[in-house]
Structure formats: C-alpha cells, structure tokens
Scaffold this active site. Structure first.
Site, PDB file in Angstrom:
ATOM      1  N   HIS A   9       7.984  17.523  -4.897  1.00  0.00           N
ATOM      2  CA  HIS A   9       7.564  16.121  -4.908  1.00  0.00           C
ATOM      3  C   HIS A   9       7.398  15.513  -3.528  1.00  0.00           C
ATOM      4  CE1 HIS A   9       8.045  15.209  -9.251  1.00  0.00           C
ATOM      5  NE2 HIS A   9       8.964  16.166  -9.202  1.00  0.00           N
ATOM      6  N   LYS A  12      -0.484   2.609 -12.117  1.00  0.00           N
ATOM      7  CA  LYS A  12      -0.101   1.486 -12.986  1.00  0.00           C
ATOM      8  C   LYS A  12      -0.913   0.237 -12.626  1.00  0.00           C
ATOM      9  CE  LYS A  12       4.344   3.704 -13.145  1.00  0.00           C
ATOM     10  NZ  LYS A  12       5.655   3.835 -12.488  1.00  0.00           N
TER      11      LYS A  12
HETATM   12  C1  NBG Z   1       8.164  11.204  -4.977  1.00  0.00           C
HETATM   13  C2  NBG Z   1       6.940  11.012  -4.118  1.00  0.00           C
HETATM   14  C3  NBG Z   1       5.876  10.207  -4.826  1.00  0.00           C
HETATM   15  C4  NBG Z   1       5.590  10.818  -6.182  1.00  0.00           C
HETATM   16  C5  NBG Z   1       6.881  10.958  -6.957  1.00  0.00           C
HETATM   17  C6  NBG Z   1       6.671  11.615  -8.301  1.00  0.00           C
HETATM   18  C7  NBG Z   1      10.351  12.057  -4.250  1.00  0.00           C
HETATM   19  C8  NBG Z   1      11.087  13.178  -3.604  1.00  0.00           C
HETATM   20  N1  NBG Z   1       9.031  12.168  -4.325  1.00  0.00           N
HETATM   21  O1  NBG Z   1       4.698  10.186  -4.073  1.00  0.00           O
HETATM   22  O2  NBG Z   1       7.309  10.392  -2.916  1.00  0.00           O
HETATM   23  O3  NBG Z   1       4.690  10.037  -6.902  1.00  0.00           O
HETATM   24  O4  NBG Z   1       7.801  11.752  -6.241  1.00  0.00           O
HETATM   25  O5  NBG Z   1       6.048  12.844  -8.162  1.00  0.00           O
HETATM   26  O6  NBG Z   1      10.967  11.128  -4.680  1.00  0.00           O
END
Ligand code: NBG
Length: 962
Positions: A504, A804
């Site tokens: 992520h 969203k």
């Molecule tokens: C976060 C990212 C976001 C992403 C979300 C869901 C963490 C480690 N990562 O950009 O910063 O949308 O994860 O994937 O929290």
C-alpha cells in the site's frame, strides 16, 4: 421547545447537545412534523420484492425473546451507562434555496472561461507517460445485480423497538433517551440480521466455497446502523417506522460512535472490501483486533490538535457477538526446545512462554439485498488464568498479574500512525496476537470439514493487508509442521499457495523492519522459521545471480540485524499487488525491481475502489434518489450503469436539479460547520475540500500556502474579481508527527486571521473540521465542489477519498499520482484540473538531484512573501512557531533535503490550476457539466470491481447465493 423535524441537515453531533437538560433529551428524539418521505432507491426496489414476509417474519413476541446471553450482557452494560449524549436541538429551518440563487454572486467572466473550456474540451486525453498503460488488464465484467431476496417487516420492527426499550430500560418510547432508542433500534435490526447470518453460514457449510481471510490490523468501519439498514434494503421502511414512533432516524444514527479501528485509507479500504465481498456473494472473513480504544478523537484547542481517547465501547456494541467457543491461545517469548523422535524427525516446542487468550467478537457484514451476511471477526485479549484467590504463593501471584497486564495491554489501543512504522514491541505483539488466533481458527475450521491439510489452499486464501499481518506466513508454516507434522517442503507448498500480499505504499518510513533481537525474543519459534525461509531464499538468489553479494544485501529477508517483512511477504506470497496502476508500475520498476526481476509473474495491479452503498446511497440520499430517477437503481450493485447520466450532463433541467442537490448538501455541511466551528460559510461559495490524514507528502501545506497567497492578492488588489471560496480541511496527525501537527496549527491560525478580516468581504473562508472520521466524511463528500488530491507525484499509492469525491460530483484538482491518473483517464482531462511534476520527474530529481527550492524563493516574490509570513508574525505572535515549516521548505536542518515534497516547485502550477478552477466555476453550465461527468464516469471506482478482480485473478473464490 423546538422539536420540529429537520429535513435536510442529516448529521448532528453529540457535542452541541451535551449541555441539554434531561427534558430536552427526551423530547429531542421526537419528530413531530412528518416530512414527506421521498422514496429511496433501496425501498423502491424493496417494494417490488415479492412478499415473502409470511415465510420469514417471526411473531413479535418471539423476536425479543430470542436474545442471546451476549446480548443481555451488552444490554445490561448499556443500561447501566449513564445517558451522556442527548439529541441535538432541532432546527426548524429548511434549506431549500433555489438553484438560481446559488451562483448569483458570480461575477460574469464567461468569455474567458468559455475559451478555456473549449480548449480543454478539444485537448486529447491525458497521455499516460509511464509504461503503465500496457499493463492494465481487460475491463472486468461485474455480475448483474440480483433481484432482491430479502424482506423487511416494518410492523415487526416497530414492535421489536418498543419491546426492547421496555425490557432494556424499563421505559416507554417517550421516556427513552436517544442513546437508549439507538440501542433498542440496533437490537431490533440485529434480530433481523441474525436470521440471514445463520442462513449464510448454512449455505457455506453446504456449498463449501473457497474462503478469503482478509487479514488486517485495521478495519475503519464507521457507523453500522445506517449501513446495515441500507444493505438490508430497509432504510426507508425503518425511517418511516421510527417516524411513526415519533423518532428522527438521523438523531438515532448520530448516537452511534464510529468504529474507528483504523487510521485512514488502508483501514477504510478493508471496510469497503468487506461490503463488496458480501454484496457479490463470496465467503469471506475480515480478521483483526478489537482495540479497546480506536483512532483518537481529535479536539482543536487554541488551534492545536489534542488527542482524546476514543472509548468507543462505552455504551456497549449492540451489533457484536462474543464467541468464547472459538477462543485460542497465543504464546509469546520463552525458548524453543527440540526433541527427536524414533524416526529421527525433529519436533519443536515453545517453552517457558507467556500465554494470552484470544477471544473473538463477530460483527455482521451484510451484502446489499442478497441476504448474505459475512463476518468481521476481531479478537479481544484475556488472561489465560484468572486470578486465583487461593494462590497466594508469590510467584504465582506475580505471574497472574503479568498475564493479566499482558492481555490488557495487547489490545489496548490502535497505533495512530498512517504510512509510518514505529517499531514498537507492543505493535509486534498485536500483530502476532491476531494473526496467530486467526490462522489457528482458519486451520481448525478447515479441518472440521476436510481431511487433508495438504489441500488447505484449495479452500482457503489469506490476503495480507500490507506487511502488518506478514507473520501469518511463518505462523501457518509453524502450525503445518509442528501440529500437523508436514515436512518443510509440504508446508511451504501449502503456505505459498495460501498467502497473497498487497503493498500500500512506497514511503520508506512505512516499511516494517523488526530488529532481530526483538523479533526472536518475542517469537522464538516464528523467528526460527523465518531464518530458514531466508536461508533457502538466499540460496535461490545465489543460484540465479552467482557471486552477486549486492543482490543478497538488497533482497535478503534477514539482513543487517533486521527482519524485513515486505521481503518475507513477497518471497512467500503467491501474489504481490499494488493498489493503482501507477503505483504498481513504480513497485515493479523502482522500489521492488529486484523482486520483480526474480518473480515477474507474482506482480499484478488491483486499483482500489470504494463502496457506493455507503458513500452515495447512505451519505448522499438526495443525489442517490436523483441518480435512480435518471438511470434506474442498478447502479447500487453495478456502478458502471451510472454512465447513463452522461446524456444528462448538458441538459439544462438536469443541470439545474443536480446543482440544486449539491447546493442542499452544501447547506447541510454549512450547518454542521456552524454548529461545530461557529463559522458562517456561504453555500454559494466554492466548497474546496481537502480531507485525509495529515502527512507531508499529501501536501496540506501547499494548500494553505496557496490560501495565504490568495489572501495577499485580495488585500493588494481589492478591485480584482474573486469568486468567493470556502476552503475546508479535515485531518488527523499522528500524535508524534511534529510538522504534521504544526501544519494543523498553521491552518487554524490562517483561518483565524482570514475569517476575521472584514476588509475582504468574506471572499475567503477557511475551516478546519475537527475530528474528521467516516461519519462526517459522508456529509463532507456530498457537499464538495472541488476535491484536493495534491500529493507529490509518486507518493500516494492510490488514494480512495479522490474516488468518493468524484462519485459525489466534485471536480478534482490534483497531480498525476496514484489513482488520480485513472480518474482523469475515465473522466477526461478537460473535466479535472491537473498540475505539477509528473512521477517520472519527481523520481528523476530524487535520484539525480537538480532541484533547489532556494532558487524559487529568491526569484519568485509571491512565494517569498508567503514564506516570510510564516516567520514574521503575520499568523502567530511567536515568530518562531512556524519556523520548522519554513525550514523544511528551505534548508536541510531537519531533513536531508530541503522541500522533500516539491511544494515550492509545484506552487506556481498549482496556483494556475486553482485559477482555472475559479474560471470554470463561474461558467455555471460548464461546471455543472464537469461535475455531472465526474459522477457519470465514476463507475470504475466501485470496490465491487476491485473485489471482482481480486476474486478472478488472485483468490479464485466460488460464488454463493442464498
Ligand atoms: C495507503 C495509501 C493510500 C491508499 C491506501 C489504500 C497505507 C500504508 N497506505 O494511497 O497511502 O489509498 O493505502 O490502499 O496506509
């Protein structure tokens, strides 16, 4: 006593209500005027559903009598709790300003705007610079919405609510507090859920589908009641029923605390995924931790963030079920002893350990309209042995106290870090605690119905939500080898066909690297297994790259005194995915290049998505109804259908209706802001919103510096046209993140100065919404005109707030980062405002240097003026207060590089994009068109699509219907 029913302002809060007298408390719940009930999409369809009531309805008396032991306990706790919260005061004002008025103030600047519009319209689609484009898989077909199979018995529901109020509180409806009514309503809804929950489990037992366990430290669920009613297709009926009982459903929903068991995007994504999994009919468990305290509540005092504990279980949780029968033991510390059996095989035993009991609490996750109810299972920790009063032996007593404390500490609190690794021992304990319990239960459940553990992966898959649950790999190996006596190779085969990993983030500070000392002390047997995985992996590297020590140094799982969790997840996972196309390409070509070279087939992209059920159907009922009126209600389970709105985007009447809905939602938010911040904002101004976690890479600082610049411009050139704008922020900062917290203070200080400067005639207002969370997010998205998605390109893995906003008809101002790239691709560059460095440019500067913010400071008087205002007393008496922010942009005192996030570099291009926003907004038709095109083109960003891709391309689950 003002107890008139409000029709538009939906959410209220407890805060303004806390002061009310008890008589007010009682009456506030009552809804006197019956608002003409506009049908929601949900109920319309429900009404069409064949009447199955006779078969499913229970006699009224039966329903309440069915309470489980857990329920009674919960209820008792709830009953004991003093009713702290009362219903908010009713306002009799209804906000029905005609759309025409909305832009009355707009100075006419049409010609300029039109030309820009034309230019933009003829411009080609955004050329995606990265190689990413080719990699995108074909369009995925989302299964058609099933005809509803569930029914809701309104009369039974009413009787059940009345009965619950009596038995739980010994009260009649008009005596009950809003919190008590909330509890009674929730139990009544739960009664209906339980039937479907059991039916779903029966269907799963019968059909034995493959199940995904979504392992996640975070589930940011928000409130359950409204969402449960929506997904039961019962919202409208329940609303009417409550109205007939004299209760306003909005007030009741507002009694529920958010389940804030997550920080931000990562946790909310997990929640959206659960919604989609149930809605699409797949067998799934969410597995996580039942934190005693969730994400802290944010209070703003004197402009500073103050963290207040979130005691979310204070009044009990009506929807959860304690399941002590599935208790598991989790072991920490001690040492490993080895014994060799007669066949010469080694057996490993963890000894001298401390144990904790993991007790699961189940939360229903309801599919939309299909009767499927999956489970979010979150684990609580309890001591293995209770205090034994007869054991006054000192050693025993000491041990008992220790175990009690260990248990209490483990689940005490969610770490409030987003995209940041803190490396705390307790955090590793939390990880192993919920993973061990979840993996044990997954294996036990499988073995209840199957014989051959070697085929585990045919029925079970684990998705690791980031590296936090990565110990699952070693834990599964441990169970397979130590408890089921599989050989290493057999266990490895099962494990590597079971575990899949989602990355992520590329933020270096988020990477989990545990010191060996800590890891091996806390998890001695797990560490042994990780070491062996590492030994074998290094052999594989050596075979592929003989003599290449550099590769080993870069790729090893255990290296330099550390255990690198991402490496473990990639080596043992059968799939590695990023969360937006650009992000996945950066992983493959930059961050994880060595791994991609070694295992190219594992890498794949799954662009994030969001659930339209919560973020449109529940959060924005006016727009939801309007969409249904125009394209039918299939969008609720098949979002791409919403593209049918495109034909209305240029239609005059449709534009007026659409913009009127936006206006009403802005009035709703303005009311919320007035109540919470005491600030008057004009719903006719542009609502320009940045809500997300506070992080330097997300660049709230760029936003506020630009506001400071605009303010300077207005002061210097009062004669210039300026369309009024309300800048809205909402963001929590990690408790220890200094620059983030200082940015919050800066936003509030700037807000104070600007909002109180009469000379600018209210042209700019700045609002910082306290305690941004899922429940107020729903109101905020619905009211936004402009969506700020301005991260430094390459840093935001995907973003989901961006989606969203789009779904709710806000137009994006953003960089070509994360999923913005795909949003722009869907909606067209002419319907967004793109600015700034590309990710390639950022990465080039990072790798080769060549950017000096001081040059910009020296040559750009606008930028210089704004930066000087950080340290010359314009926004703080203490001229040193904001110096760390000033420093972060211009020198290397606190970081290795000045302006790490290219704020000054992108400043001018951002300001120009903001100018284009203003011009576009002043052309009412053009803006309405852009906003509607955003809604119409949001189809790709449903989490239903994302989940379908995970199912088809990674998990290979079987579809189940009731
Ligand atoms: C976060 C990212 C976001 C992403 C979300 C869901 C963490 C480690 N990562 O950009 O910063 O949308 O994860 O994937 O929290």
């Amino acid at each position: 006593m003002a107890a008139t029913k409000k029709t538009t302002a939906k959410k209220e809060t407890a805060k303004s209500t806390a002061k009310k007298t008890s008589t007010e408390k009682k009456t506030a719940v009552k809804a006197t005027a019956k608002a003409p009930a506009k049908k929601t999409a949900a109920t319309k369809t429900a009404a069409k559903a064949p009447a199955k009531k006779a078969a499913t309805a229970k006699p009224a008396a039966k329903a309440p009598a069915k309470k489980t032991a857990a329920k009674t306990t919960a209820a008792k706790t709830a009953a004991k709790a003093p009713a702290k919260k009362a219903a908010p005061a009713k306002k009799s004002t209804t906000a029905k300003a005609p759309a025409k008025k909305a832009a009355a103030k707009a100075p006419a600047k049409k010609t300029a705007a039109k030309t820009t519009a034309k230019k933009a319209a003829t411009a080609k689609k955004a050329p995606a610079k990265t190689a990413a484009k080719k990699a995108e898989p074909k369009k995925v077909k989302i299964p058609k919405a099933k005809k509803p199979t569930i029914t809701f018995d309104k009369e039974l529901f009413k009787r059940s609510v009345l009965y619950n109020v009596r038995t739980l509180y010994r009260k009649n409806m008009d005596e009950a507090t809003p919190q008590q009514v909330f509890q009674a309503v929730s139990y009544a809804i739960k009664d209906q859920i339980v039937d479907y929950w059991m039916k779903t489990q029966e269907a799963y037992e019968r059909e034995d589908p493959k199940t995904v366990y979504y392992l996640s430290m975070e589930f940011l669920m928000g409130r359950a009641l409204g969402n449960n009613m929506i997904n039961l297709m019962a919202y409208k009926d329940a609303k009417d029923a409550l109205e007939e009982l004299g209760v306003d459903i909005n007030v009741i929903e507002d009694q529920e605390p958010d389940a804030a068991l997550g920080n931000g995007g990562l946790g909310r994504l997990a929640a959206c995924f659960l919604d989609s999994l149930a809605t699409l009919g797949y067998s799934a468990y969410g597995c996580g931790i039942r934190y005693r305290y969730g994400m802290f509540k944010q209070e703003i005092r004197d402009g500073f963030q103050v963290e207040v504990p979130d005691n979310w279980l204070d009044n009990g949780n009506p929807f959860e079920l304690r399941r002590p029968e599935y208790t598991k033991e989790v072991r920490f510390g001690g040492y490993v002893s080895v014994r060799t059996d007669e066949k010469g095989r080694n057996h490993y035993y963890q000894e001298g350990y401390q144990a904790v009991k993991a007790v699961p609490y189940d939360h229903p996750v309801i599919g939309y309209g299909n009767g499927i109810v999956n489970t979010l299972r979150i684990w609580d920790a309890e001591p293995v042995d209770c205090f034994r009063l007869d054991s006054f032996d000192k050693g025993d007593y000491q041990k008992a106290v220790e175990q009690e404390n260990l248990a209490r500490n483990i689940v005490e609190v969610l770490y409030p870090n987003d995209n940041h690794y803190a490396g705390k021992e307790l955090r590793l304990k939390q990880q192993y605690f919920f993973i061990s319990a979840s993996v044990q239960e997954a294996v036990a459940k499988y073995m209840r119905n199957h014989k051959d553990i070697k085929k585990f992966y045919e029925k079970v898959t684990f998705q690791l939500n980031d590296t936090h649950p990565t110990v699952a790999i070693a834990e599964l190996m441990r169970i397979l080898m130590d408890e089921y006596y599989l050989t290493w190779d057999e266990a490895w085969k099962v494990t590597t066909k079971t575990c899949a990993y989602t990355n992520h983030t590329i933020m270096a500070e988020a990477l989990e690297k545990w010191p060996i000392e800590l890891f091996s002390r806390l998890l001695p047997r797990i560490y042994q297994i990780v070491e062996e995985i590492n030994r074998r992996f290094i052999a594989e590297i050596e075979a592929k790259y003989p003599g290449n020590k550099d590769k080993i140094a870069k790729m090893a799982i255990v290296y330099d005194g550390q255990v690198k969790m991402a490496h473990l997840a990639i080596v043992a996972g059968y799939s590695v995915n990023g969360v937006a196309r650009l992000h996945t390409e950066i992983l493959k070509n930059q961050e994880l290049k060595d791994f991609y070279d070694m295992y190219p087939a594992k890498f794949n992209n799954k662009t994030n998505g969001i659930t339209q059920r919560r973020f449109l159907l529940h959060g924005n009922p006016l727009l939801a109804d309007w969409v249904t009126d125009h394209v039918g209600d299939e969008w609720i389970t098949d979002l791409p259908q919403i593209k049918g709105l495109k034909v209305y985007a240029s239609d005059k009447k449709a534009q007026a209706e659409f913009m009127n809905i936006k206006y009403q939602n802005k009035v709703r938010l303005a009311k919320y802001i007035k109540e919470h911040n005491g600030i008057d904002v004009d719903p006719r101004s542009i609502f320009d919103v940045q809500v997300k976690r506070l992080h330097e890479y997300k660049r709230q600082l760029l936003n506020i510096l630009h506001i400071m610049y605009l303010y300077n411009e207005i002061k210097e050139h009062p004669e210039k046209e300026f369309f009024p704008r309300t800048f809205i922020f909402g963001a929590k900062a990690a408790a220890g993140y200094k620059n983030a917290k200082l940015t919050i203070k800066l936003i509030n200080s700037v807000a104070d100065v600007i909002n109180n400067d009469k000379s600018i005639d209210g042209k700019i207002k700045v609002v910082f919404i306290e305690n941004y969370r899922v429940s107020n997010a729903e109101i905020i998205f619905a009211a936004a005109d402009v969506s700020e998605q301005i991260s430094t390109a390459s840093k935001e893995a995907s973003g989901t707030g961006n989606m969203k906003f789009m779904l709710n008809g806000a137009v994006t101002i953003g960089t070509m980062d994360g999923a913005n790239v795909e949003i722009v691709e869907e909606v067209g560059e002419e319907n967004a405002f793109i600015f700034g460095l590309s990710s390639d440019e950022v990465i080039r500067f990072e790798n080769y240097g060549g950017y000096d913010p001081m040059e910009i400071f020296n040559n750009d008087p606008d930028v210089r003026k704004v930066l000087m205002q950080l340290i010359n007393g314009t926004y703080a008496e203490d001229t040193e207060l904001f110096r760390p922010l000033y420093n972060s942009l211009l020198n290397t005192l606190s970081t290795s590089k000045a302006d790490t996030y290219f704020i000054l570099k992108d400043f001018k291009s951002y300001a120009a994009a903001q100018k284009r926003v203003e011009e576009a907004y002043m052309d009412k038709k053009r803006w309405a068109y852009m906003a509607m095109m955003n809604v119409a083109c949001s189809g790709k960003f449903t989490s239903d699509r994302t989940i379908k891709q995970y199912v088809d391309e990674i998990w290979k689950l079987d579809h189940v219907s009731l």
